[in-house]
Write a protein that holds these residues in place. Structure first.
Motif, PDB file in Angstrom:
ATOM      1  N   GLY A 128     -20.093  12.362  48.032  1.00 43.95           N
ATOM      2  CA  GLY A 128     -18.728  12.073  47.631  1.00 43.95           C
ATOM      3  C   GLY A 128     -17.745  13.047  48.267  1.00 43.95           C
ATOM      4  O   GLY A 128     -18.121  13.973  48.997  1.00 43.95           O
ATOM      5  N   PRO A 129     -16.480  12.884  47.986  1.00 41.30           N
ATOM      6  CA  PRO A 129     -15.464  13.792  48.531  1.00 41.30           C
ATOM      7  C   PRO A 129     -15.677  15.214  48.027  1.00 41.30           C
ATOM      8  O   PRO A 129     -16.193  15.441  46.922  1.00 41.30           O
ATOM      9  CB  PRO A 129     -14.149  13.216  48.016  1.00 41.30           C
ATOM     10  CG  PRO A 129     -14.450  11.793  47.674  1.00 41.30           C
ATOM     11  CD  PRO A 129     -15.876  11.770  47.220  1.00 41.30           C
ATOM     12  N   LEU A 130     -15.265  16.165  48.826  1.00 41.20           N
ATOM     13  CA  LEU A 130     -15.365  17.570  48.449  1.00 41.20           C
ATOM     14  C   LEU A 130     -14.338  17.895  47.356  1.00 41.20           C
ATOM     15  O   LEU A 130     -13.264  17.267  47.287  1.00 41.20           O
ATOM     16  CB  LEU A 130     -15.128  18.468  49.660  1.00 41.20           C
ATOM     17  CG  LEU A 130     -16.164  18.375  50.790  1.00 41.20           C
ATOM     18  CD1 LEU A 130     -15.737  19.267  51.950  1.00 41.20           C
ATOM     19  CD2 LEU A 130     -17.546  18.759  50.292  1.00 41.20           C
ATOM     20  N   PRO A 131     -14.639  18.859  46.506  1.00 38.53           N
ATOM     21  CA  PRO A 131     -13.656  19.249  45.487  1.00 38.53           C
ATOM     22  C   PRO A 131     -12.383  19.783  46.136  1.00 38.53           C
ATOM     23  O   PRO A 131     -12.429  20.585  47.073  1.00 38.53           O
ATOM     24  CB  PRO A 131     -14.383  20.339  44.700  1.00 38.53           C
ATOM     25  CG  PRO A 131     -15.836  20.121  44.965  1.00 38.53           C
ATOM     26  CD  PRO A 131     -15.922  19.574  46.348  1.00 38.53           C
ATOM     27  N   ASP A 132     -11.246  19.324  45.653  1.00 38.37           N
ATOM     28  CA  ASP A 132      -9.940  19.714  46.196  1.00 38.37           C
ATOM     29  C   ASP A 132      -8.979  19.892  45.042  1.00 38.37           C
ATOM     30  O   ASP A 132      -8.835  18.985  44.196  1.00 38.37           O
ATOM     31  CB  ASP A 132      -9.417  18.667  47.181  1.00 38.37           C
ATOM     32  CG  ASP A 132      -8.221  19.151  47.954  1.00 38.37           C
ATOM     33  OD1 ASP A 132      -7.132  19.253  47.360  1.00 38.37           O
ATOM     34  OD2 ASP A 132      -8.354  19.426  49.164  1.00 38.37           O
ATOM     35  N   VAL A 133      -8.327  21.019  44.970  1.00 41.86           N
ATOM     36  CA  VAL A 133      -7.476  21.337  43.835  1.00 41.86           C
ATOM     37  C   VAL A 133      -6.269  20.415  43.756  1.00 41.86           C
ATOM     38  O   VAL A 133      -5.722  20.187  42.662  1.00 41.86           O
ATOM     39  CB  VAL A 133      -7.029  22.822  43.910  1.00 41.86           C
ATOM     40  CG1 VAL A 133      -6.093  23.041  45.081  1.00 41.86           C
ATOM     41  CG2 VAL A 133      -6.392  23.269  42.598  1.00 41.86           C
ATOM     42  N   VAL A 134      -5.840  19.847  44.867  1.00 40.36           N
ATOM     43  CA  VAL A 134      -4.695  18.931  44.864  1.00 40.36           C
ATOM     44  C   VAL A 134      -5.158  17.495  44.687  1.00 40.36           C
ATOM     45  O   VAL A 134      -4.621  16.743  43.839  1.00 40.36           O
ATOM     46  CB  VAL A 134      -3.870  19.094  46.156  1.00 40.36           C
ATOM     47  CG1 VAL A 134      -2.746  18.059  46.202  1.00 40.36           C
ATOM     48  CG2 VAL A 134      -3.307  20.507  46.248  1.00 40.36           C
ATOM     49  N   LEU A 135      -6.146  17.059  45.454  1.00 45.64           N
ATOM     50  CA  LEU A 135      -6.589  15.670  45.398  1.00 45.64           C
ATOM     51  C   LEU A 135      -7.229  15.331  44.059  1.00 45.64           C
ATOM     52  O   LEU A 135      -7.187  14.162  43.624  1.00 45.64           O
ATOM     53  CB  LEU A 135      -7.574  15.390  46.536  1.00 45.64           C
ATOM     54  CG  LEU A 135      -7.062  15.611  47.959  1.00 45.64           C
ATOM     55  CD1 LEU A 135      -8.115  15.196  48.973  1.00 45.64           C
ATOM     56  CD2 LEU A 135      -5.755  14.869  48.192  1.00 45.64           C
ATOM     57  N   ASP A 136      -7.785  16.312  43.416  1.00 46.92           N
ATOM     58  CA  ASP A 136      -8.420  16.040  42.129  1.00 46.92           C
ATOM     59  C   ASP A 136      -7.415  15.805  41.008  1.00 46.92           C
ATOM     60  O   ASP A 136      -7.797  15.306  39.935  1.00 46.92           O
ATOM     61  CB  ASP A 136      -9.332  17.214  41.731  1.00 46.92           C
ATOM     62  CG  ASP A 136     -10.530  17.338  42.662  1.00 46.92           C
ATOM     63  OD1 ASP A 136     -10.809  16.360  43.394  1.00 46.92           O
ATOM     64  OD2 ASP A 136     -11.164  18.409  42.670  1.00 46.92           O
ATOM     65  N   LEU A 156     -16.731  16.890  57.759  1.00 49.14           N
ATOM     66  CA  LEU A 156     -16.571  16.809  56.311  1.00 49.14           C
ATOM     67  C   LEU A 156     -16.787  15.378  55.827  1.00 49.14           C
ATOM     68  O   LEU A 156     -16.572  14.411  56.581  1.00 49.14           O
ATOM     69  CB  LEU A 156     -15.167  17.291  55.910  1.00 49.14           C
ATOM     70  CG  LEU A 156     -14.774  18.708  56.331  1.00 49.14           C
ATOM     71  CD1 LEU A 156     -13.369  19.022  55.831  1.00 49.14           C
ATOM     72  CD2 LEU A 156     -15.769  19.735  55.822  1.00 49.14           C
ATOM     73  N   PRO A 157     -17.183  15.225  54.586  1.00 51.97           N
ATOM     74  CA  PRO A 157     -17.298  13.866  54.019  1.00 51.97           C
ATOM     75  C   PRO A 157     -15.938  13.196  53.934  1.00 51.97           C
ATOM     76  O   PRO A 157     -14.884  13.845  53.925  1.00 51.97           O
ATOM     77  CB  PRO A 157     -17.889  14.113  52.625  1.00 51.97           C
ATOM     78  CG  PRO A 157     -18.484  15.474  52.673  1.00 51.97           C
ATOM     79  CD  PRO A 157     -17.658  16.254  53.640  1.00 51.97           C
ATOM     80  N   VAL A 158     -15.944  11.887  53.869  1.00 56.38           N
ATOM     81  CA  VAL A 158     -14.703  11.114  53.802  1.00 56.38           C
ATOM     82  C   VAL A 158     -14.010  11.414  52.469  1.00 56.38           C
ATOM     83  O   VAL A 158     -14.627  11.374  51.400  1.00 56.38           O
ATOM     84  CB  VAL A 158     -14.998   9.609  53.936  1.00 56.38           C
ATOM     85  CG1 VAL A 158     -13.705   8.803  53.861  1.00 56.38           C
ATOM     86  CG2 VAL A 158     -15.734   9.327  55.234  1.00 56.38           C
ATOM     87  N   ALA A 159     -12.716  11.725  52.550  1.00 56.41           N
ATOM     88  CA  ALA A 159     -11.974  12.110  51.346  1.00 56.41           C
ATOM     89  C   ALA A 159     -11.566  10.911  50.508  1.00 56.41           C
ATOM     90  O   ALA A 159     -11.371  11.035  49.292  1.00 56.41           O
ATOM     91  CB  ALA A 159     -10.729  12.909  51.728  1.00 56.41           C
ATOM     92  N   THR A 204     -10.137   3.082  63.091  1.00 56.61           N
ATOM     93  CA  THR A 204     -11.127   2.715  62.072  1.00 56.61           C
ATOM     94  C   THR A 204     -12.323   3.652  62.073  1.00 56.61           C
ATOM     95  O   THR A 204     -13.374   3.301  61.531  1.00 56.61           O
ATOM     96  CB  THR A 204     -11.609   1.274  62.326  1.00 56.61           C
ATOM     97  OG1 THR A 204     -12.181   1.188  63.634  1.00 56.61           O
ATOM     98  CG2 THR A 204     -10.469   0.290  62.182  1.00 56.61           C
ATOM     99  N   TYR A 205     -12.149   4.824  62.655  1.00 57.98           N
ATOM    100  CA  TYR A 205     -13.252   5.786  62.725  1.00 57.98           C
ATOM    101  C   TYR A 205     -12.906   6.980  61.838  1.00 57.98           C
ATOM    102  O   TYR A 205     -11.744   7.421  61.764  1.00 57.98           O
ATOM    103  CB  TYR A 205     -13.509   6.229  64.167  1.00 57.98           C
ATOM    104  CG  TYR A 205     -13.785   5.054  65.087  1.00 57.98           C
ATOM    105  CD1 TYR A 205     -15.005   4.396  65.036  1.00 57.98           C
ATOM    106  CD2 TYR A 205     -12.819   4.609  65.973  1.00 57.98           C
ATOM    107  CE1 TYR A 205     -15.261   3.312  65.872  1.00 57.98           C
ATOM    108  CE2 TYR A 205     -13.067   3.533  66.804  1.00 57.98           C
ATOM    109  CZ  TYR A 205     -14.290   2.884  66.748  1.00 57.98           C
ATOM    110  OH  TYR A 205     -14.542   1.802  67.552  1.00 57.98           O
ATOM    111  N   CYS A 206     -13.894   7.529  61.190  1.00 60.89           N
ATOM    112  CA  CYS A 206     -13.694   8.583  60.200  1.00 60.89           C
ATOM    113  C   CYS A 206     -14.318   9.897  60.679  1.00 60.89           C
ATOM    114  O   CYS A 206     -15.213   9.895  61.531  1.00 60.89           O
ATOM    115  CB  CYS A 206     -14.317   8.183  58.853  1.00 60.89           C
ATOM    116  SG  CYS A 206     -13.642   6.658  58.150  1.00 60.89           S
TER     117      CYS A 206
END
Length: 452
Positions: free
Chosen positions: A210-218, A278-281, A319-321
Motif C-alpha cells: 500500500g501507500p507509504l505513511p505520509d503525515v499530509v496524505l493520511d 516508491l509504491p504508488v501513492a 499512464t506509467y507509475c
C-alpha cells in the motif's frame, strides 16, 4: 609670462640646471637688458648689489652660476641665470609667435623687443613648436589619458583623447549557446522519460504494498480531479513565464539560463526516481500493465508516448507509475514563479503574487490528488529554488565566474557548463523588453533618407 622663484609657485613646471658650456652667454646681452643700463650691462650675480633678491652665497665667496633653460614662445633657449626659475604657466603647448612682444621680468631684468630677438624667434619658431610637441608626448604620455600631444603648424597643441572605456556590462546574444542549452534540456527530458519507462517495471505491486505513511496524505481525502487542476495551472504558469522570456530584450541569455537549469533538474530527477522506487501513492490512479520484460523497442515506444503528451496526465498519455522522487509538477510550478518574479519589473507585484498563488494552488492540488508524496514536493521545492538562486548569484557576480581557492561554488559539477554559457555576460541582466518578432518593427520603422 612672469617668472617667479620656486617658493612662490610650486604647482608649475621647473627648469633644472644643466652642465652645458657657456657658449650661449653672448645671447644674454641681446635678450636681457636693464631698465637703467644698456643691453651690454653686466649680468647681475647672486649677492651683487644690483640684484633685488637675496642670495645664499652673499658675501661668502664667489657666486654660483647656473645655466637655466628659459622657454619663451615655445622655444628652448639656454640662458645663464642666477637662480632656479619656475614658469607660472603650464608647460603643455607652445605659445603663439607673438609671445616675444611680452616682457619677462626677473629681479629688475626684462626680455627686450629688438629686431634681433624677433628675427631669432622667427627662425626658431617651427623648431620650437615641434620640440614642444615631442617633449609633451614623451614626458608624461603627452595628453589626457596617455594620448600623444601633437603640435600643429599654427602653434596650437592638439591632445588626442582616447575613447572612454565601456563601463556598462555587455550582453551578447550568443544564439549558438542558447541552441546548445536547448539541446541539453531536450536530452535530459528524454532521459527522464526513459528512466520512467524502466521504473514502471520495478514499481511494487499495488495489491501487496500500500501507500507509504505520509503525515499530509493520511489526513486529507483524495480527489482525483485535483491532478487535472494542477496540470491546467502548470500550463497557465509555464506559458506566462515563456511569454516573459520571449518579450525580454536579452531573451537569448535568459532562455539558455532556464534551459540549463531545467536540464540539470531533469537530469537529477531521472537519477533519483531510478535509484529508489516508491509504491504508488494513489489507489485510483490508472497504471498501465507491466510487460515483465524490458527491451530497447519497449523503452523507445514508452518514451514516444510520454513525449507526445508532454509528460502530463491530462493528455491521457501518462499512464506509467513510479516517478515520485522528486515531483516534476512542483518543479515546473516553482520554476514558472521564479522566472516571473525575477524577469518582470518589481512594480508588477500583483503579477508576482498571482504567479505565487497559482504555483501554491497547483502544489496543493497535486497532494490532494495523491499524485506525489509530501517528501517529493518538499525536495522539488528545495532543489529548484536553491539551484535557481545559486545560478543567478554566480551569474550576477563576475568574481564567482573565476575559479579560486575561496570560490567554493566552483566545485559544483555543472560549473564548467555555467562558465561556458555565462562567461561573456558582464553583470545582472536588466529588466528590458521589446517585441520579439522583426517584421512589425521593420514595417513601422522610419525609412532612412536616401537623398542625404
Amino acid at each position: 609670462m612672469v617668472l617667479d622663484p620656486k617658493s612662490s609657485h610650486g604647482d608649475y613646471g621647473s627648469f633644472q640646471s644643466t652642465d652645458r658650456p657657456n657658449h650661449n652667454s653672448h645671447l644674454l646681452h641681446h635678450f636681457l637688458r636693464s631698465p637703467s643700463t644698456s643691453p651690454s650691462a653686466p649680468i647681475p650675480r647672486r649677492g651683487s648689489p644690483t640684484s633685488t633678491g637675496t642670495s645664499a652665497n652673499e658675501g661668502n665667496g664667489p657666486p654660483e652660476e647656473a645655466e637655466e633653460e628659459l622657454i619663451a614662445g615655445g622655444a628652448g633657449i639656454a640662458l645663464p641665470m642666477t637662480q632656479d626659475v619656475y614658469q607660472r604657466q603650464p608647460l603643455l603647448g607652445g605659445a603663439p609667435k607673438g609671445v616675444h612682444h611680452h616682457h619677462v621680468h626677473h629681479h629688475g631684468w626684462e626680455l627686450g623687443e629688438g629686431p634681433l630677438e624677433q628675427e631669432y624667434f622667427q627662425q626658431k619658431d617651427a623648431d620650437a613648436l615641434s620640440n614642444v610637441g615631442s617633449s609633451v608626448s614623451g614626458a608624461g604620455g603627452g595628453g589626457i589619458g596617455g594620448g600623444p600631444g601633437v603640435c600643429s603648424a599654427n602653434g596650437v597643441v592638439r591632445i588626442d583623447v582616447p575613447a572612454p572605456l565601456r563601463e556598462e556590462p555587455r550582453f551578447p546574444k550568443e544564439k549558438w549557446k542558447t541552441f546548445v542549452a536547448l539541446l541539453f534540456l531536450i536530452i535530459n527530458f528524454v532521459l527522464t522519460t526513459a528512466s520512467l519507462a524502466l521504473v514502471h517495471e520495478r514499481v511494487p505491486d499495488r495489491d501487496k504494498y500500500g501507500p507509504l505513511p505520509d503525515v499530509v496524505l493520511d489526513h486529507i481525502t483524495a480527489v482525483d480531479w485535483g491532478l487535472s487542476v494542477s496540470e491546467i495551472l502548470i500550463m497557465i504558469c509555464s506559458n506566462t513565464a515563456l511569454l516573459v522570456l520571449l518579450f525580454h530584450r536579452h531573451r537569448f541569455i535568459v532562455l539558455r539560463r532556464i534551459f540549463l537549469i531545467l536540464g540539470i533538474l531533469y537530469l537529477m530527477r531521472s537519477i533519483t526516481m531510478y535509484v529508489t522506487v516508491l509504491p504508488v501513492a494513489s489507489q485510483t490512479y490508472y497504471c498501465s500493465p507491466k510487460a515483465n520484460s524490458t527491451s530497447s523497442f519497449l523503452v523507445v515506444r514508452r518514451v514516444l508516448q510520454l513525449l507526445s503528451g508532454f509528460g502530463l496526465s491530462i493528455n491521457g498519455q501518462h499512464t506509467y507509475c513510479g516517478d515520485y522522487i522528486y515531483s516534476g509538477h512542483t518543479v515546473i510550478l516553482v520554476m514558472s514563479y521564479l522566472i516571473i518574479r525575477e524577469y518582470t519589473p518589481k512594480r508588477c507585484y500583483l503579477v508576482h503574487w498571482t504567479a505565487c498563488l497559482c504555483a501554491l494552488t497547483g502544489v496543493i492540488m497535486v497532494l490532494i490528488a495523491r499524485g506525489h508524496y509530501t517528501v517529493d514536493v518538499l525536495l522539488a521545492y528545495f532543489i529548484t529554488t536553491r539551484l535557481f538562486w545559486i545560478y543567478h548569484t554566480m551569474a550576477n557576480n563576475t568574481s564567482l565566474k573565476q575559479k579560486g581557492p575561496n570560490n567554493f561554488l566552483s566545485r559544483v559539477w555543472w560549473y564548467p557548463m555555467f562558465r561556458y554559457f555565462e562567461g561573456n555576460v558582464g553583470g545582472p541582466v536588466p529588466r528590458q523588453y521589446e517585441w520579439p518578432l522583426p517584421w512589425p518593427r521593420r514595417f513601422l520603422a522610419k525609412h532612412p533618407n536616401r537623398d542625404s
